[in-house]
Design an enzyme around this catalytic site. Structure first.
Site, mmCIF file in Angstrom:
data_model
loop_
_atom_site.group_PDB
_atom_site.id
_atom_site.type_symbol
_atom_site.label_atom_id
_atom_site.label_comp_id
_atom_site.label_asym_id
_atom_site.label_seq_id
_atom_site.Cartn_x
_atom_site.Cartn_y
_atom_site.Cartn_z
ATOM 1 N N SER A 57 0.803 -1.227 0.000
ATOM 2 C CA SER A 57 0.000 0.000 0.000
ATOM 3 C C SER A 57 0.834 1.274 0.000
ATOM 4 O O SER A 57 0.357 2.320 -0.457
ATOM 5 C CB SER A 57 -0.933 0.016 1.209
ATOM 6 O OG SER A 57 -1.915 -0.972 1.095
ATOM 7 N N THR A 69 -1.582 4.134 3.801
ATOM 8 C CA THR A 69 -2.387 4.960 2.894
ATOM 9 C C THR A 69 -2.567 6.385 3.403
ATOM 10 O O THR A 69 -2.265 7.342 2.679
ATOM 11 C CB THR A 69 -3.736 4.282 2.624
ATOM 12 O OG1 THR A 69 -3.500 3.011 2.029
ATOM 13 C CG2 THR A 69 -4.590 5.122 1.691
ATOM 14 N N PHE A 120 -9.923 7.666 17.029
ATOM 15 C CA PHE A 120 -11.078 6.983 17.599
ATOM 16 C C PHE A 120 -10.792 5.569 18.099
ATOM 17 O O PHE A 120 -11.712 4.802 18.362
ATOM 18 C CB PHE A 120 -12.206 6.982 16.569
ATOM 19 C CG PHE A 120 -12.567 8.367 16.104
ATOM 20 C CD1 PHE A 120 -13.204 9.262 16.956
ATOM 21 C CD2 PHE A 120 -12.227 8.803 14.831
ATOM 22 C CE1 PHE A 120 -13.528 10.551 16.539
ATOM 23 C CE2 PHE A 120 -12.538 10.078 14.398
ATOM 24 C CZ PHE A 120 -13.189 10.957 15.252
ATOM 25 N N GLU A 174 -10.272 6.799 3.115
ATOM 26 C CA GLU A 174 -9.885 5.416 2.907
ATOM 27 C C GLU A 174 -10.749 4.437 3.696
ATOM 28 O O GLU A 174 -10.920 4.589 4.907
ATOM 29 C CB GLU A 174 -8.425 5.186 3.332
ATOM 30 C CG GLU A 174 -7.968 3.750 3.079
ATOM 31 C CD GLU A 174 -6.763 3.318 3.908
ATOM 32 O OE1 GLU A 174 -6.109 2.339 3.502
ATOM 33 O OE2 GLU A 174 -6.486 3.945 4.951
ATOM 34 N N HIS A 227 -6.605 -10.003 4.084
ATOM 35 C CA HIS A 227 -5.387 -10.680 4.528
ATOM 36 C C HIS A 227 -5.712 -11.846 5.460
ATOM 37 O O HIS A 227 -4.992 -12.848 5.494
ATOM 38 C CB HIS A 227 -4.463 -9.698 5.252
ATOM 39 C CG HIS A 227 -3.669 -8.812 4.346
ATOM 40 N ND1 HIS A 227 -2.844 -9.303 3.363
ATOM 41 C CD2 HIS A 227 -3.573 -7.456 4.282
ATOM 42 C CE1 HIS A 227 -2.266 -8.295 2.728
ATOM 43 N NE2 HIS A 227 -2.697 -7.167 3.261
#
Length: 455
Positions: free
Chosen positions: A78, A154, A248, A295, A304
């Site tokens: 990524s 990302t 968060f 994202e 994964h």
């Protein structure tokens, strides 16, 4: 015919003058479905709306096919694939927003045993400008929203430059105006930052064992720079203007959407749609416009793990965030682009009857199951590689394979499923969306976003 008119007509035909003047966008929202390759998109459509329906993403009228290989690998991770979108430069796997000659140097552990201490050196490549930096220099507001750790590959590719994606503590420093390690190309900083992984921003303690060994509290430093720091869905809802840092989760990523919803009233995390809506509300207060990256990062994590149900549920959440954005913006001055950074090895197989749930066993129209050469049923979704390969295939039931925690079977046995090297899809609508068509290298997306913003 007048020579000037001929030249102008030719230039316009080549996508030059007329497009640049007529299609410039004031705002750009780039949605990334991490790992959301074509099979994941199709499976998400089947999961959400069935064969004949369409995702919100698929309603966008412009589309292109994107090549994702990195500078040194056929199958990318990524870090360089997202950085290709934000910088237009091919780089090596693990590297974020650096020149192509930058070598990935893995970080080491700190005094508390936490991996993430930067081992990059000043003679190992050079930073390359990101589209957020260019937008900021042009007077626009910028933001990054993710369901992963805010220091993950990302989101990091929007505001940081580093020789290895795992140097999380150094990545966080780059977002703090006035602090040691700040990425000065961001001017007065990224206006909206939302995600997880508060431990990379706060000091180590007995209750924060993944915290920073250097003792810095980056949340406090950002607060001193005028940022509002929020940690819950309800606190985020109260923000009406200004800069925001939203973290968060105390450690690691946000919950999978399936688990976030299951918590019901006990949930304190905002949805991706809620974060997207708030980011748009805040950034759009700048009359000069904005650039926002959103994202859906946990799509990738579930893949994964070969847990298709959680992956598809998170992909649906991204689709809902796209719907939210479409309902809030004016496409006459806003470009929306939705794509993925790379593919995965999940595939849709067998000859299931139309209407058969995509997470179920492969079944015929009469409800009977199809079988392998050993007479055992199998699922529609399987993975090319990953951890879930038994020496002898079990006899699966629908109840088993439709459960939240079911892990799809894999071909080659590995500890974790890998990315796939296939091309991914891009969808676009709004100002400047006509630029996206055909098959494009991922680095070319950067140039088209930059052109659309007039940077």
């Amino acid at each position: 015919m007048n020579k000037t008119l001929v030249c102008t007509a030719l230039f316009a035909a080549l996508g030059g003058l007329s497009q640049a003047q007529a299609s410039d966008a004031k705002n750009v929202i780039l949605f990334i479905g991490d790992g959301m390759g074509p099979s994941v998109l199709t499976a998400t459509r089947l999961f959400k709306v069935g064969e004949e329906g369409n995702l919100e993403i698929m309603s966008l009228p412009r589309s292109a096919r994107i090549k994702t290989f990195s500078h040194d690998a056929q199958t990318t991770d990524s870090a360089p694939s997202m950085a290709a979108y934000t910088t237009g430069v091919k780089m090596n796997n693990e590297v974020i927003a650096m020149s192509s000659d930058t070598k990935a140097v893995a970080p080491s552990k700190d005094a508390n045993g936490n991996k993430g201490i930067n081992n990059c050196t000043g003679d190992n490549g050079t930073p390359v400008p990101t589209i957020l930096e260019l937008a900021k220099a042009a007077g626009k507001s910028v933001g990054a929203v993710t369901t992963t750790e805010l220091t993950h590959a990302t989101p990091a590719a929007t505001y940081a430059h580093i020789c290895h994606r795992d140097a999380a503590y150094a990545i966080a420093e780059q977002a703090v105006p006035g602090g040691a390690g700040f990425n000065a190309a961001l001017g007065d900083g990224v206006d909206v930052l939302m995600g997880g992984g508060a431990n990379h921003w706060t000091p180590y303690s007995a209750s924060n064992k993944g915290g920073r060994a250097d003792g810095r509290d980056l949340t406090a430093e950002l607060g001193a720079q005028g940022y509002q720091y929020v940690t819950t869905q309800s606190d985020l809802a109260k923000i009406e203007s200004g800069k925001v840092l939203g973290l968060f989760s105390a450690k690691s990523h946000l919950d999978y959407e399936l688990d976030r919803v299951a918590k019901g009233a006990a949930n304190t995390q905002p949805s991706l749609s809620e974060m997207t809506a708030k980011a748009i509300d805040l950034l759009s207060q700048n009359s000069q416009g904005y650039f926002l990256m959103v994202e859906g990062g946990r799509i990738d994590h579930a893949l994964h793990a070969t847990n298709a149900k959680r992956s598809l549920t998170d992909a649906v959440a991204l689709d809902e965030a796209v719907k939210t954005a479409l309902g809030k913006v004016d496409l006459a001055d806003t470009l929306i682009v939705v794509t993925a950074d790379h593919d995965h090895t999940m595939t849709i197989n067998g000859y299931a009857a139309k209407g058969n749930p995509v997470l179920d066993l492969v079944k015929n129209g009469d409800g009977s199951t199809q079988h392998d050469v050993d007479g055992k049923p199998f699922t529609t979704l399987v993975f090319g590689n990953g951890p879930n390969r038994a020496d002898v295939r079990p006899t699966l039931t629908s109840d088993q394979v439709m459960a939240d925690d079911y892990l799809q079977e894999t071909g080659v046995k590995l500890g974790s499923e890998t990315h796939g090297g296939g091309d991914v899809m891009l969808f676009a609508d709004g100002a400047g969306s006509g630029r996206f068509k055909g098959t494009l290298d991922n680095t070319l997306v950067f140039g088209k976003l930059k052109e659309a913003l007039g940077l």
